[in-house]
Design an enzyme around this catalytic site. Sequence first.
Site, PDB file in Angstrom:
ATOM      1  N   SER A   1     -23.560  -7.348  16.056  1.00 58.82           N
ATOM      2  CA  SER A   1     -23.422  -8.083  17.311  1.00 58.82           C
ATOM      3  C   SER A   1     -24.734  -8.666  17.833  1.00 58.82           C
ATOM      4  O   SER A   1     -24.955  -8.724  19.049  1.00 58.82           O
ATOM      5  CB  SER A   1     -22.745  -7.198  18.374  1.00 58.82           C
ATOM      6  OG  SER A   1     -21.422  -6.883  17.972  1.00 58.82           O
TER       7      SER A   1
ATOM      8  N   GLU B   1     -26.750  -1.399   9.660  1.00 57.66           N
ATOM      9  CA  GLU B   1     -25.645  -1.999  10.406  1.00 57.66           C
ATOM     10  C   GLU B   1     -24.674  -0.905  10.847  1.00 57.66           C
ATOM     11  O   GLU B   1     -23.749  -0.555  10.084  1.00 57.66           O
ATOM     12  CB  GLU B   1     -24.899  -3.004   9.525  1.00 57.66           C
ATOM     13  CG  GLU B   1     -25.732  -4.186   9.090  1.00 57.66           C
ATOM     14  CD  GLU B   1     -24.881  -5.431   8.902  1.00 57.66           C
ATOM     15  OE1 GLU B   1     -25.211  -6.450   9.511  1.00 57.66           O
ATOM     16  OE2 GLU B   1     -23.873  -5.375   8.183  1.00 57.66           O
TER      17      GLU B   1
ATOM     18  N   ASN C   1     -24.813 -14.020   7.805  1.00 59.17           N
ATOM     19  CA  ASN C   1     -23.647 -13.693   6.973  1.00 59.17           C
ATOM     20  C   ASN C   1     -22.434 -14.422   7.552  1.00 59.17           C
ATOM     21  O   ASN C   1     -21.883 -13.993   8.564  1.00 59.17           O
ATOM     22  CB  ASN C   1     -23.435 -12.169   6.975  1.00 59.17           C
ATOM     23  CG  ASN C   1     -22.138 -11.771   6.292  1.00 59.17           C
ATOM     24  OD1 ASN C   1     -21.562 -12.538   5.524  1.00 59.17           O
ATOM     25  ND2 ASN C   1     -21.669 -10.553   6.568  1.00 59.17           N
TER      26      ASN C   1
ATOM     27  N   LYS D   1     -19.525 -14.617   6.480  1.00 57.48           N
ATOM     28  CA  LYS D   1     -18.245 -13.964   6.144  1.00 57.48           C
ATOM     29  C   LYS D   1     -17.282 -15.027   5.587  1.00 57.48           C
ATOM     30  O   LYS D   1     -17.731 -15.973   4.945  1.00 57.48           O
ATOM     31  CB  LYS D   1     -17.666 -13.238   7.354  1.00 57.48           C
ATOM     32  CG  LYS D   1     -18.721 -12.360   8.062  1.00 57.48           C
ATOM     33  CD  LYS D   1     -18.104 -11.380   8.994  1.00 57.48           C
ATOM     34  CE  LYS D   1     -19.180 -10.738   9.848  1.00 57.48           C
ATOM     35  NZ  LYS D   1     -18.811  -9.441  10.352  1.00 57.48           N
TER      36      LYS D   1
ATOM     37  N   HIS E   1     -21.865  -4.069   2.245  1.00 61.78           N
ATOM     38  CA  HIS E   1     -21.446  -4.396   3.617  1.00 61.78           C
ATOM     39  C   HIS E   1     -20.263  -3.497   3.999  1.00 61.78           C
ATOM     40  O   HIS E   1     -19.393  -3.218   3.165  1.00 61.78           O
ATOM     41  CB  HIS E   1     -21.045  -5.867   3.702  1.00 61.78           C
ATOM     42  CG  HIS E   1     -20.908  -6.335   5.121  1.00 61.78           C
ATOM     43  ND1 HIS E   1     -19.799  -6.063   5.877  1.00 61.78           N
ATOM     44  CD2 HIS E   1     -21.752  -7.021   5.924  1.00 61.78           C
ATOM     45  CE1 HIS E   1     -19.963  -6.578   7.097  1.00 61.78           C
ATOM     46  NE2 HIS E   1     -21.138  -7.169   7.151  1.00 61.78           N
TER      47      HIS E   1
ATOM     48  N   GLY F   1     -19.262  -6.935  14.832  1.00 59.94           N
ATOM     49  CA  GLY F   1     -18.172  -7.776  15.325  1.00 59.94           C
ATOM     50  C   GLY F   1     -17.496  -7.237  16.577  1.00 59.94           C
ATOM     51  O   GLY F   1     -16.418  -7.698  16.941  1.00 59.94           O
TER      52      GLY F   1
ATOM     53  N   GLU G   1     -17.638  -4.071   5.575  1.00 59.92           N
ATOM     54  CA  GLU G   1     -16.309  -4.666   5.374  1.00 59.92           C
ATOM     55  C   GLU G   1     -15.860  -4.519   3.918  1.00 59.92           C
ATOM     56  O   GLU G   1     -14.671  -4.340   3.641  1.00 59.92           O
ATOM     57  CB  GLU G   1     -16.321  -6.138   5.826  1.00 59.92           C
ATOM     58  CG  GLU G   1     -16.380  -6.223   7.345  1.00 59.92           C
ATOM     59  CD  GLU G   1     -16.973  -7.505   7.899  1.00 59.92           C
ATOM     60  OE1 GLU G   1     -17.123  -8.484   7.157  1.00 59.92           O
ATOM     61  OE2 GLU G   1     -17.308  -7.509   9.109  1.00 59.92           O
TER      62      GLU G   1
HETATM   63  C1  PEP Z   1     -22.328  -8.595   9.776  1.00 57.12           C
HETATM   64  O1  PEP Z   1     -21.272  -9.056   9.359  1.00 57.12           O
HETATM   65  O2  PEP Z   1     -23.185  -8.202   8.960  1.00 57.12           O
HETATM   66  C2  PEP Z   1     -22.547  -8.516  11.213  1.00 57.12           C
HETATM   67  C3  PEP Z   1     -23.616  -7.913  11.637  1.00 57.12           C
HETATM   68  O3  PEP Z   1     -21.600  -9.094  12.014  1.00 57.12           O
HETATM   69  P1  PEP Z   1     -21.714  -9.388  13.597  1.00 57.12           P
HETATM   70  O4  PEP Z   1     -23.094  -9.973  13.851  1.00 57.12           O
HETATM   71  O5  PEP Z   1     -20.638 -10.367  13.875  1.00 57.12           O
HETATM   72  O6  PEP Z   1     -21.554  -8.092  14.302  1.00 57.12           O
END
Ligand code: PEP
Length: 260
Positions: A222, A176, A14, A16, A104, A182, A106
């Site tokens: 992460s 997640e 992803n 972003k 997601h 992040g 976000e």
């Molecule tokens: C994500 O945006 O789905 C995600 C898991 O981000 P990150 O790997 O940066 O934590």
Amino acid sequence: MAEVTGRRPLMAGNWKMNLNHLEAIALVQKLAFTLTEQQLNDVEAVVLPPFVDIRSVQTLIDGDKLLIGYGAQDISAHTAGAYTGEISGAMLAKLGCQYVVVGHSERRQYHAEDDTLVNAKVKAALASGIAPILCVGEGLEIRESGEHVGYTLAQLDAALEKVKTDEVEKIVVAYEPVWAIGTGKVATPQDAQEVIGAIRTRLAEKYTGGTADRVRILYGGSVKHDNVAAIIEQPDIDGALVGGASIDAEGFARIVRLGK
Ligand code: PEP
């Protein structure tokens, strides 16, 4: 895990709101020459660029017959019409998108997407022949209160409202935990397996055991090349949804290689 479960491991990046269309082309090219055909057969590698990059990614992947999948980061719940700024499932399907991220954290947080809208987007994706990557997961407060499994399963139930058995098999679920996205704080493999195992059990209860066995469930939060191996070793975890680490070709390629 793949040999045991029959589910093909999936590593999805992803991006972003990162990388313009020229940078997107460079990253996909680098991924394609860094990974071998064998590695790309063993593990499904998917990129999820911003909308404006998708046509360029499609042209490159189709033109050079690259073994890399791609999709989008969002989809409109509507089919067409006066929805300024939105992108429909039919538009994404026309661009060859195989996957779309739905729910997601976000988007839930910054765009006030609730469970009802997430459910509508899941259905919009399925109606266009695109596999939703359905994100669920708890925030820190809920984790600390010990309610994380129930909370995540409630999000799953709501997102799958009136989704039929033959459709649910096309969905990829991504657990997640919001506190891990992040932040550099990755869930332990055991923590991830606890929730992902519960998701699979819930799918078996809602649909059938066979259906639940076929749905791929990813961990996200992460993920890096140095922590992914222990996560993917867990019996119910079929891969990862990778954010920050997916916009570096070498780093994402290392994650893909470890997916087997
Ligand atoms: C994500 O945006 O789905 C995600 C898991 O981000 P990150 O790997 O940066 O934590």
